[in-house]
Design a protein around this motif. Structure first.
Motif, short mmCIF file in Angstrom:
data_model
loop_
_atom_site.label_atom_id
_atom_site.label_comp_id
_atom_site.label_asym_id
_atom_site.label_seq_id
_atom_site.Cartn_x
_atom_site.Cartn_y
_atom_site.Cartn_z
N LYS A 44 -85.39 69.18 32.93
CA LYS A 44 -86.87 69.04 32.89
C LYS A 44 -87.10 68.62 31.34
O LYS A 44 -87.86 67.83 31.26
N THR A 45 -86.67 69.61 30.30
CA THR A 45 -87.26 68.96 29.15
C THR A 45 -86.77 67.87 28.55
O THR A 45 -87.71 67.23 27.74
N THR A 46 -85.68 67.48 28.99
CA THR A 46 -85.23 66.26 28.27
C THR A 46 -85.57 65.14 28.93
O THR A 46 -85.77 63.86 28.76
N LEU A 136 -96.55 71.78 28.39
CA LEU A 136 -96.54 72.92 27.73
C LEU A 136 -95.11 73.47 28.45
O LEU A 136 -94.94 74.05 29.53
N ASP A 137 -93.98 73.81 27.63
CA ASP A 137 -92.85 74.23 28.28
C ASP A 137 -92.41 75.54 27.95
O ASP A 137 -92.97 76.11 27.16
N GLU A 138 -91.45 75.95 28.80
CA GLU A 138 -91.29 77.41 28.68
C GLU A 138 -92.47 78.35 28.85
O GLU A 138 -92.53 79.25 28.03
N ALA A 139 -93.23 77.94 29.70
CA ALA A 139 -94.71 78.64 29.66
C ALA A 139 -94.49 80.20 30.22
O ALA A 139 -95.26 80.77 29.99
#
Ligand code: ADP
Ligand code: MG
Length: 672
Positions: A44-46, A136-139
């Motif tokens: 997801k994040t990368t 907005l990651d690791e929400a």
């Protein structure tokens, strides 16, 4: 170069998220807000930021992609990784911005940044027009700052859409919320019924074991489990979740010590610590493959729960605890408290064992204890001191903070308490409006208590000392204590100790460090953590620049009159104080709680009229760290609005002191 590029593409293509690439892009194209759920490590994040750029949904012309992270380690590592994947130099197309460190440039179109930094950007770019997409990651972590961003970004999206209708050059804002574990429905509801996208990950079965009995000493239980796994189980690295740095450091020493006693034909064990304050080069060891004939044991805080993916893990040991920042109403101050984790954290930890093959998770608590855990971690906004949050809401022009669009509304009492604290600090006036001081405080990348002290150092004529001390407090520890040389280390430390405590002791170390120009041998001999001092000095450079920006002289010094430094600290830390009782104990001024001076403090074992401390930690007792001696008479003068009845004789004394300060003092302390 081409070979490397092909390799990178091949790597990206084998990530679970890649199979859904087209569908994800289409979904992002057609929806203003999307909620993406997927296992840690699925990509997801990368990948999602890269997909957005590749599909032209964000660009230099339209605006770039900002990806927030609750932790700076994650922001830095992710930017490095994505720069590598895109074969670009870090700081050009891909960059990061974390407190005191910024590699982004005008060319940057994918920027990883901490949630706090995005909040700060809103102060200068209120519609965040430089971005087309905010991720907005690791929400699920629900940090205070992420929670504030939810409400603010939602509002910014609405305003930009309205403006876009009048002026096409203003781009609507796209919002992506990502997590490995969250109540997607709740988020969707808050964000106007946003589309939910599930990314399937590869997760192998994980056997979960509980202990039969509750464990009295979790460190001991961890140690026993590590060696049991090592002796009885086949290859595969071990990931141990521990509450904090102290526990990690003790266990690292123990594992290495016992590992030396293994039979010669047995595989070695290599302990690798991982926590946010660890220098990056040491963090990197966690990702490096274990040397030949060695099993890695990674000892980590919950940083490895979701933010960071570590390859090679087959066994997880979960002690069931985490250190959480919380406001302790009993003692009236914020502290780090040891807390049982939530069920969702426990499952997340378990999942770390099943990324590459089937694994085992050892939970060091009973099945009954597991059933009693909360489902989810309570959002920070429900348990933290809200002063910093309220100050930044006010600074972005949100006047009625009671009416703000919170996903989970904090209690009215905690909002009122935050307003009271800001009032006592002088950041807001009695009508609740931001004062000039408050505006300046919001500009600093520091908590309100620290920014107050820094700004106040102008009055006390000791900015040089205060900036230095705040910088040194911002790093974990500038002392370095190898477990096998504790005595030598404490002996070497003696020469730096200032009779008034830790703040001035830190200053003494820096003074000597500057005298020897940061000589590495000197650091070794004196058990000084050279690396942490260097980081502190970078922080200092930034603070100096901030001071210059608001026309403060960062070099004003009080010379040998060091009481001024401590008085200045009191203007922010008046709640972190305790007074000596007849029986020799210290009782906190704010909450009448008994506190003990941490054995690592220069003030340990000393009896003085009063103490000021930097932080409160709860282990078995309430310990205070970063402690200095104060006089009780200083208190009402440092925070007149907090201790609102100042006896006239004290006021007189205070004014006299201020006059005496006008005399020039000898400069004993020079910057490098
Ligand atoms: P997610 O956000 O879904 O948890 P990431 O996008 O962070 O996943 O990571 C996807 C994959 O990229 C990981 O499984 C790992 O294999 C690889 N990866 C991520 N960061 C790094 C790194 N710093 N070094 C090496 N590989 C990495
Ligand atoms: Mg991620």
């Amino acid at each position: 170069f081409i070979k490397k590029k092909e390799e990178m593409l091949a790597f990206r293509k084998q990530l679970p998220i890649y199979t859904g690439r087209d569908a994800i892009i289409q979904c992002l194209e057609t929806n203003d807000t999307v909620i993406v759920m997927g296992e840690t490590g699925s990509g997801k994040t990368t990948q999602i930021p890269q997909f957005l750029i590749e599909a032209g949904l964000a660009s230099k012309e339209l605006g770039g992609v900002a990806v927030t992270q609750p932790r700076r380690v994650a922001a830095v590592n992710l930017a490095k990784r994505v720069a590598e994947e895109t074969m670009t130099r870090l700081g050009s197309k891909v960059g990061y911005t974390v407190r005191f460190d910024d590699t982004s440039s005008p060319q940057t179109i994918i920027k990883y940044l901490t949630d706090g930094m995005l909040l700060r950007e809103i102060l200068s770019d209120e519609l965040l027009l430089r971005y087309k997409v905010i991720v907005l990651d690791e929400a699920h972590e629900r940090t205070l700052r992420t929670d504030m961003l939810f409400g603010m970004i939602k509002k910014i999206q609405k305003v930009r859409l309205q403006k876009h209708a009048e002026d096409e050059s203003i781009q609507p804002l796209k919002i992506v919320i990502m997590s490995a574990t969250l109540d997607a429905e709740k988020f969707s509801e808050f964000f106007n019924n946003a589309k939910i996208l599930y990314v399937s990950g590869r997760l192998y079965p994980v056997d979960t074991m509980f202990t039969a009995e509750p464990q009295a000493d979790y460190l001991d239980a961890c140690l026993v489990s590590i060696f049991q796994i090592h002796v009885n189980n086949p290859k595969g690295d071990i990931l141990v979740f521990l509450p904090g740095q102290d526990a990690i450091e003790s266990l690292t020493a123990l594992v290495n010590e016992y590992s030396a006693q293994l039979r010669p034909q047995q595989q070695r064990l290599l302990a690798c610590p991982l926590f946010a304050a660890l220098p990056p080069s040491q963090q990197q060891k966690v990702f490096d493959p274990a040397p030949e004939n060695t099993r890695k044991v990674i000892l980590s805080t919950n940083i490895a729960e979701t933010s960071i993916t570590i390859p090679g893990i087959k066994y997880v040991i979960d002690c069931g605890l985490a250190k959480l920042r919380g406001f302790n109403p009993k003692i009236g101050v914020e502290s780090l408290l040891l807390h049982p984790i939530s069920k969702s954290s426990a499952w997340q930890r378990t999942g770390r064992a099943g990324r590459e093959a089937a694994g085992v998770c050892y939970r060091l608590y009973t099945e009954g204890a597991f059933r009693d855990l909360e489902d989810d971690t309570v959002p920070e906004i429900r348990r933290c001191n809200l002063a910093a949050a309220v100050l930044s809401l006010k600074a972005t022009g949100i006047e009625n903070i009671l009416e703000f669009d919170y996903m989970d509304r904090p209690s009215r009492a905690s909002l009122v308490r935050a307003l009271e604290e800001l009032y006592a600090l002088g950041a807001i006036d009695d009508k609740g409006n931001l004062s000039d001081l408050g505006k300046q405080m919001a500009e600093f990348p520091l908590d309100p208590t620290y920014s107050k002290v820094l700004i106040q150092s102008k009055e006390y004529g000791c900015s040089l000392e205060v900036i230095a001390i705040i910088s040194l407090l911002s790093v974990d520890s500038i002392f370095f204590t190898p477990s096998d040389k504790r005595e030598q280390a404490s002996e070497a430390r003696k020469k730096f100790i200032h009779p008034d405590g830790d703040h001035l002791t830190l200053l003494n170390v820096l003074k000597s460090y500057w005298e020897v120009k940061g000589d590495i041998e000197w650091c070794k001999e004196n058990f000084i953590n050279n690396r942490n001092i260097k980081i502190a000095l970078e922080v200092r450079d930034q603070l100096v620049r901030f001071c210059e920006r608001i026309d403060m002289n960062p070099n004003s010094t009080c010379g040998s009159d060091t009481d001024n430094v401590l008085k200045c600290f009191l203007t922010g830390f008046f709640q972190n104080t305790a007074l000596l009782q007849p029986d020799g104990s210290y009782k906190s001024v704010a909450g009448s709680q008994l506190v003990k001076i941490h054995p690592g403090s220069a003030m340990f074992g000393k009896r003085v009229e009063g103490i000021l401390y930097n932080e409160l930690v709860f282990t078995t007792k309430h310990y205070v760290r970063g402690v200095s001696a104060i006089q009780s008479a200083w208190l009402p003068l440092a925070a007149p609005k907090y201790f609102n009845n100042i006896p006239p004789h004290l006021m007189q004394q205070y004014q006299q002191q201020q006059q005496n300060q006008q005399q020039p003092v000898q400069r004993i302390f020079h910057p490098q």
